[in-house]
Design a protein around this motif. Structure first.
Motif, PDB file in Angstrom:
ATOM      1  N   GLU A 172      -4.014 -32.010 -13.288  1.00 50.19           N
ATOM      2  CA  GLU A 172      -3.549 -30.619 -13.199  1.00 50.19           C
ATOM      3  C   GLU A 172      -3.317 -30.029 -14.581  1.00 50.19           C
ATOM      4  O   GLU A 172      -3.691 -28.887 -14.852  1.00 50.19           O
ATOM      5  N   HIS A 173      -2.734 -30.812 -15.497  1.00 43.68           N
ATOM      6  CA  HIS A 173      -2.530 -30.339 -16.865  1.00 43.68           C
ATOM      7  C   HIS A 173      -3.861 -30.138 -17.597  1.00 43.68           C
ATOM      8  O   HIS A 173      -3.935 -29.338 -18.524  1.00 43.68           O
ATOM      9  N   ASN A 174      -4.882 -30.862 -17.185  1.00 46.99           N
ATOM     10  CA  ASN A 174      -6.219 -30.696 -17.776  1.00 46.99           C
ATOM     11  C   ASN A 174      -6.982 -29.539 -17.143  1.00 46.99           C
ATOM     12  O   ASN A 174      -8.142 -29.312 -17.460  1.00 46.99           O
ATOM     13  N   GLY A 175      -6.356 -28.838 -16.221  1.00 50.67           N
ATOM     14  CA  GLY A 175      -6.975 -27.659 -15.618  1.00 50.67           C
ATOM     15  C   GLY A 175      -7.858 -27.945 -14.419  1.00 50.67           C
ATOM     16  O   GLY A 175      -8.581 -27.066 -13.951  1.00 50.67           O
TER      17      GLY A 175
ATOM     18  N   ASP B 108     -13.205 -33.059  -8.245  1.00 52.99           N
ATOM     19  CA  ASP B 108     -13.386 -33.343  -9.668  1.00 52.99           C
ATOM     20  C   ASP B 108     -12.525 -34.499 -10.165  1.00 52.99           C
ATOM     21  O   ASP B 108     -12.446 -34.730 -11.370  1.00 52.99           O
ATOM     22  N   ILE B 109     -11.865 -35.216  -9.255  1.00 50.27           N
ATOM     23  CA  ILE B 109     -11.111 -36.403  -9.660  1.00 50.27           C
ATOM     24  C   ILE B 109     -11.397 -37.561  -8.708  1.00 50.27           C
ATOM     25  O   ILE B 109     -11.684 -37.355  -7.539  1.00 50.27           O
ATOM     26  N   GLN B 110     -11.353 -38.756  -9.256  1.00 51.10           N
ATOM     27  CA  GLN B 110     -11.475 -39.992  -8.487  1.00 51.10           C
ATOM     28  C   GLN B 110     -10.471 -40.963  -9.073  1.00 51.10           C
ATOM     29  O   GLN B 110     -10.319 -41.036 -10.285  1.00 51.10           O
ATOM     30  N   PHE B 111      -9.792 -41.714  -8.226  1.00 52.74           N
ATOM     31  CA  PHE B 111      -8.744 -42.609  -8.709  1.00 52.74           C
ATOM     32  C   PHE B 111      -8.666 -43.854  -7.849  1.00 52.74           C
ATOM     33  O   PHE B 111      -8.872 -43.804  -6.637  1.00 52.74           O
TER      34      PHE B 111
ATOM     35  N   GLY C 151      -9.373 -44.007 -13.259  1.00 55.93           N
ATOM     36  CA  GLY C 151     -10.015 -42.908 -12.555  1.00 55.93           C
ATOM     37  C   GLY C 151     -10.892 -42.072 -13.455  1.00 55.93           C
ATOM     38  O   GLY C 151     -10.995 -42.311 -14.666  1.00 55.93           O
ATOM     39  N   PHE C 152     -11.532 -41.099 -12.835  1.00 51.86           N
ATOM     40  CA  PHE C 152     -12.371 -40.144 -13.551  1.00 51.86           C
ATOM     41  C   PHE C 152     -11.836 -38.747 -13.329  1.00 51.86           C
ATOM     42  O   PHE C 152     -11.354 -38.419 -12.237  1.00 51.86           O
ATOM     43  N   GLN C 153     -11.925 -37.939 -14.366  1.00 57.67           N
ATOM     44  CA  GLN C 153     -11.651 -36.512 -14.265  1.00 57.67           C
ATOM     45  C   GLN C 153     -12.886 -35.806 -14.807  1.00 57.67           C
ATOM     46  O   GLN C 153     -13.346 -36.100 -15.902  1.00 57.67           O
ATOM     47  N   ASN C 154     -13.414 -34.902 -14.013  1.00 52.17           N
ATOM     48  CA  ASN C 154     -14.661 -34.229 -14.367  1.00 52.17           C
ATOM     49  C   ASN C 154     -14.396 -32.866 -14.995  1.00 52.17           C
ATOM     50  O   ASN C 154     -13.453 -32.183 -14.636  1.00 52.17           O
ATOM     51  N   LYS C 155     -15.261 -32.504 -15.931  1.00 49.55           N
ATOM     52  CA  LYS C 155     -15.257 -31.178 -16.556  1.00 49.55           C
ATOM     53  C   LYS C 155     -13.966 -30.886 -17.310  1.00 49.55           C
ATOM     54  O   LYS C 155     -13.299 -29.884 -17.096  1.00 49.55           O
ATOM     55  N   ILE C 156     -13.619 -31.772 -18.236  1.00 45.93           N
ATOM     56  CA  ILE C 156     -12.433 -31.601 -19.070  1.00 45.93           C
ATOM     57  C   ILE C 156     -12.860 -30.939 -20.376  1.00 45.93           C
ATOM     58  O   ILE C 156     -13.836 -31.347 -21.002  1.00 45.93           O
TER      59      ILE C 156
ATOM     60  N   ARG D  69      -9.319 -28.458 -29.263  1.00 43.91           N
ATOM     61  CA  ARG D  69      -8.146 -27.590 -29.233  1.00 43.91           C
ATOM     62  C   ARG D  69      -8.356 -26.372 -28.350  1.00 43.91           C
ATOM     63  O   ARG D  69      -9.419 -25.773 -28.354  1.00 43.91           O
ATOM     64  N   ASP D  70      -7.292 -25.985 -27.643  1.00 44.14           N
ATOM     65  CA  ASP D  70      -7.336 -24.794 -26.797  1.00 44.14           C
ATOM     66  C   ASP D  70      -7.231 -23.511 -27.614  1.00 44.14           C
ATOM     67  O   ASP D  70      -7.739 -22.472 -27.227  1.00 44.14           O
ATOM     68  N   PHE D  71      -6.541 -23.596 -28.782  1.00 43.29           N
ATOM     69  CA  PHE D  71      -6.311 -22.400 -29.587  1.00 43.29           C
ATOM     70  C   PHE D  71      -6.609 -22.684 -31.053  1.00 43.29           C
ATOM     71  O   PHE D  71      -6.410 -23.799 -31.525  1.00 43.29           O
TER      72      PHE D  71
END
Length: 195
Positions: A55-58, A64-67, A107-112, A116-118
């Motif tokens: 969730e913090h990774n958007g 988009d997640i597997q665990f 796990g995997f998180q897709n499309k991270i 830097r964000d800013f």
């Protein structure tokens, strides 16, 4: 052998975190001291923190997640404050105030978004960031008496030739050797950090 650079040498890191970057594969190792999530059971805490990280990774879509949980032996702090493989149940039954339960997962998180964000002036760089799929190995050290969950994560970009949906079934049942070494050699030198 992996060389890790202290990320605080490059950018500001929150006080409750220690972050290290591998120049070899852009893996990021993070150690966080968090308030204990009392409503979360030991058996589900790895999944809880994995979802929280997503969730913090958007990430908004469950697609988009597997665990999966990874099994580690229960551990306690020995007299030198090192993590050991002693039986947690015996130490907890003996009233050991430094008993630690350990939960882990992969796990995997897709499309991270990578980077830097800013920019330094505070302007969004989101549209410039490269999107990657990442593998996340995590371990939660639960210190009940100290009211603390210590989260140790290793996030590694997945090569584009490996599709995460195909990898989850063939993943090992234990966390990466790097994360395992970090957790197994962890020492708490100042218990005063926990109030």
């Amino acid at each position: 052998f992996v060389l890790l650079q202290d990320l605080s040498d490059i950018r500001q890191v929150p006080d409750h975190q220690e972050c290290f970057l591998s120049k070899d594969d852009n893996s990021l190792l993070v150690v966080e001291i968090l308030s204990r999530e009392d409503q979360v059971s030991d058996s589900s805490c790895a999944a809880f923190f994995f979802k929280d990280l997503a969730e913090h990774n958007g990430i908004q879509s469950p697609d988009d997640i597997q665990f999966q949980d990874a099994r580690l032996p229960a551990m306690t702090m020995d007299s030198s404050n090192s993590i050991t493989n002693d039986a947690l149940i015996a130490n907890a039954a003996a009233g050991d105030k430094n008993a630690v339960s350990v939960c882990a997962g992969i796990g995997f998180q897709n499309k991270i978004a990578m980077g830097r964000d800013f920019d330094p002036e505070g302007h969004s760089r989101r549209h410039l960031q490269e999107m990657k799929d990442v593998r996340v190995d995590l371990c939660v050290l639960r210190l009940k008496e100290q009211g603390t969950d210590m989260l140790v994560t290793l996030t590694t970009p997945v090569p584009s030739s490996v599709h995460p949906n195909e990898s989850i079934g063939t993943m090992p049942q234990t966390v990466s050797p790097i994360l395992n070494q970090v957790v197994s050699t962890l020492k708490i030198r100042d218990w005063g950090l926990f109030g």
